[in-house]
Write an enzyme that holds these catalytic residues in place. Sequence first.
Site, PDB file in Angstrom:
ATOM      1  N   ASP A  29       0.844  -1.197   0.000  1.00 49.76           N
ATOM      2  CA  ASP A  29       0.000   0.000   0.000  1.00 49.76           C
ATOM      3  C   ASP A  29       0.881   1.250   0.000  1.00 49.76           C
ATOM      4  O   ASP A  29       1.900   1.314   0.700  1.00 49.76           O
ATOM      5  CB  ASP A  29      -0.924  -0.004   1.229  1.00 49.76           C
ATOM      6  CG  ASP A  29      -2.091   0.954   1.070  1.00 49.76           C
ATOM      7  OD1 ASP A  29      -3.236   0.472   0.930  1.00 49.76           O
ATOM      8  OD2 ASP A  29      -1.865   2.191   1.077  1.00 49.76           O
ATOM      9  N   ILE A  30       0.481   2.259  -0.768  1.00 50.91           N
ATOM     10  CA  ILE A  30       1.258   3.491  -0.890  1.00 50.91           C
ATOM     11  C   ILE A  30       1.221   4.316   0.398  1.00 50.91           C
ATOM     12  O   ILE A  30       2.119   5.127   0.643  1.00 50.91           O
ATOM     13  CB  ILE A  30       0.744   4.319  -2.100  1.00 50.91           C
ATOM     14  CG1 ILE A  30       1.809   5.264  -2.617  1.00 50.91           C
ATOM     15  CG2 ILE A  30      -0.552   5.052  -1.776  1.00 50.91           C
ATOM     16  CD1 ILE A  30       1.468   5.878  -3.975  1.00 50.91           C
ATOM     17  N   ASN A  85     -12.828  -3.217   2.481  1.00 51.96           N
ATOM     18  CA  ASN A  85     -13.771  -2.111   2.591  1.00 51.96           C
ATOM     19  C   ASN A  85     -14.678  -2.157   1.374  1.00 51.96           C
ATOM     20  O   ASN A  85     -14.207  -2.193   0.241  1.00 51.96           O
ATOM     21  CB  ASN A  85     -13.012  -0.782   2.641  1.00 51.96           C
ATOM     22  CG  ASN A  85     -12.125  -0.669   3.869  1.00 51.96           C
ATOM     23  OD1 ASN A  85     -12.480  -1.163   4.938  1.00 51.96           O
ATOM     24  ND2 ASN A  85     -10.969  -0.041   3.727  1.00 51.96           N
ATOM     25  N   GLY A  91     -16.009   2.510   3.561  1.00 51.91           N
ATOM     26  CA  GLY A  91     -14.788   3.295   3.412  1.00 51.91           C
ATOM     27  C   GLY A  91     -13.973   2.934   2.183  1.00 51.91           C
ATOM     28  O   GLY A  91     -12.773   3.220   2.121  1.00 51.91           O
ATOM     29  N   GLN A  92     -14.617   2.320   1.188  1.00 53.62           N
ATOM     30  CA  GLN A  92     -13.894   1.952  -0.033  1.00 53.62           C
ATOM     31  C   GLN A  92     -13.594   3.201  -0.860  1.00 53.62           C
ATOM     32  O   GLN A  92     -14.498   3.980  -1.164  1.00 53.62           O
ATOM     33  CB  GLN A  92     -14.731   0.965  -0.859  1.00 53.62           C
ATOM     34  CG  GLN A  92     -14.005   0.458  -2.097  1.00 53.62           C
ATOM     35  CD  GLN A  92     -14.814  -0.597  -2.854  1.00 53.62           C
ATOM     36  OE1 GLN A  92     -16.006  -0.815  -2.573  1.00 53.62           O
ATOM     37  NE2 GLN A  92     -14.173  -1.259  -3.797  1.00 53.62           N
ATOM     38  N   HIS A  98     -10.273  -5.241  -3.349  1.00 55.43           N
ATOM     39  CA  HIS A  98      -8.931  -5.454  -2.799  1.00 55.43           C
ATOM     40  C   HIS A  98      -9.029  -5.863  -1.343  1.00 55.43           C
ATOM     41  O   HIS A  98      -9.926  -5.431  -0.619  1.00 55.43           O
ATOM     42  CB  HIS A  98      -8.064  -4.198  -2.952  1.00 55.43           C
ATOM     43  CG  HIS A  98      -8.701  -2.940  -2.435  1.00 55.43           C
ATOM     44  ND1 HIS A  98      -9.643  -2.231  -3.155  1.00 55.43           N
ATOM     45  CD2 HIS A  98      -8.541  -2.271  -1.267  1.00 55.43           C
ATOM     46  CE1 HIS A  98     -10.027  -1.174  -2.447  1.00 55.43           C
ATOM     47  NE2 HIS A  98      -9.378  -1.187  -1.296  1.00 55.43           N
ATOM     48  N   HIS A 100      -6.884  -5.714   2.075  1.00 55.73           N
ATOM     49  CA  HIS A 100      -5.735  -5.180   2.802  1.00 55.73           C
ATOM     50  C   HIS A 100      -5.210  -6.284   3.726  1.00 55.73           C
ATOM     51  O   HIS A 100      -5.997  -6.998   4.358  1.00 55.73           O
ATOM     52  CB  HIS A 100      -6.154  -4.028   3.722  1.00 55.73           C
ATOM     53  CG  HIS A 100      -6.712  -2.822   3.042  1.00 55.73           C
ATOM     54  ND1 HIS A 100      -6.003  -1.658   2.870  1.00 55.73           N
ATOM     55  CD2 HIS A 100      -7.936  -2.581   2.502  1.00 55.73           C
ATOM     56  CE1 HIS A 100      -6.760  -0.750   2.275  1.00 55.73           C
ATOM     57  NE2 HIS A 100      -7.941  -1.285   2.034  1.00 55.73           N
TER      58      HIS A 100
HETATM   59  P1  5GP Z   1      -9.740   1.429   0.315  1.00 58.05           P
HETATM   60  O1  5GP Z   1      -9.850   2.711   1.092  1.00 58.05           O
HETATM   61  O2  5GP Z   1     -10.454   1.524  -1.026  1.00 58.05           O
HETATM   62  O3  5GP Z   1     -10.121   0.210   1.081  1.00 58.05           O
HETATM   63  O4  5GP Z   1      -8.188   1.223   0.050  1.00 58.05           O
HETATM   64  C1  5GP Z   1      -7.520   1.734  -1.045  1.00 58.05           C
HETATM   65  C2  5GP Z   1      -6.061   1.673  -0.685  1.00 58.05           C
HETATM   66  O5  5GP Z   1      -5.305   1.836  -1.867  1.00 58.05           O
HETATM   67  C3  5GP Z   1      -5.596   2.754   0.291  1.00 58.05           C
HETATM   68  O6  5GP Z   1      -5.043   2.145   1.460  1.00 58.05           O
HETATM   69  C4  5GP Z   1      -4.567   3.542  -0.504  1.00 58.05           C
HETATM   70  O7  5GP Z   1      -3.476   3.969   0.284  1.00 58.05           O
HETATM   71  C5  5GP Z   1      -4.154   2.571  -1.581  1.00 58.05           C
HETATM   72  N1  5GP Z   1      -3.750   3.191  -2.827  1.00 58.05           N
HETATM   73  C6  5GP Z   1      -4.434   4.139  -3.526  1.00 58.05           C
HETATM   74  N2  5GP Z   1      -3.772   4.478  -4.640  1.00 58.05           N
HETATM   75  C7  5GP Z   1      -2.642   3.714  -4.653  1.00 58.05           C
HETATM   76  C8  5GP Z   1      -1.554   3.619  -5.565  1.00 58.05           C
HETATM   77  O8  5GP Z   1      -1.466   4.286  -6.606  1.00 58.05           O
HETATM   78  N3  5GP Z   1      -0.581   2.712  -5.261  1.00 58.05           N
HETATM   79  C9  5GP Z   1      -0.628   1.945  -4.126  1.00 58.05           C
HETATM   80  N4  5GP Z   1       0.385   1.103  -3.912  1.00 58.05           N
HETATM   81  N5  5GP Z   1      -1.651   2.015  -3.249  1.00 58.05           N
HETATM   82  C10 5GP Z   1      -2.633   2.893  -3.519  1.00 58.05           C
END
Ligand code: 5GP
Length: 112
Positions: A29-30, A85, A91-92, A98, A100
């Site tokens: 994750d970034i 999420n 919180g998606q 995906h 985590h």
């Molecule tokens: P969500 O909030 O949808 O469950 O999680 C999305 C996740 O994707 C977040 O934790 C966010 O930091 C990660 N993310 C978003 N854009 C990028 C990206 O360009 N590269 C990487 N490695 N992670 C990303």
Amino acid sequence: MDCIFCKIIAGEIPSNKLYEDEKVYAFYDIAPEAPVHFLVIPKEHIKCASDINDSNSDIIAHIFTVISKLAKELSLDDGYRIVNNCGQNGGQTVEHLHFHVLGGRLLAWPPG
Ligand code: 5GP
Ligand code: ZN
């Protein structure tokens, strides 16, 4: 399709890859929320958990075997958390399914 994670799979956006096979892609994750925080995604664009059905659920089972393997490789022997999420209240923020995987510290429960 304007999907960040499809672009990561295609190599159009760089990522720190952990694992890849014909069905799934795993990368860090970034914006990590724990010492170890990576994402495991299906290569097929599935929007969210609500779109899992009998015709694509084999990928989900496979994702969990990949998580088990990666957790061992990364020595997450004290445990870890798998999070999905789904949708606005979940919180998606990225609309490509995906999971985590967070580890390396004690995680609070329940989430806020
Ligand atoms: P969500 O909030 O949808 O469950 O999680 C999305 C996740 O994707 C977040 O934790 C966010 O930091 C990660 N993310 C978003 N854009 C990028 C990206 O360009 N590269 C990487 N490695 N992670 C990303
Ligand atoms: Zn996608």
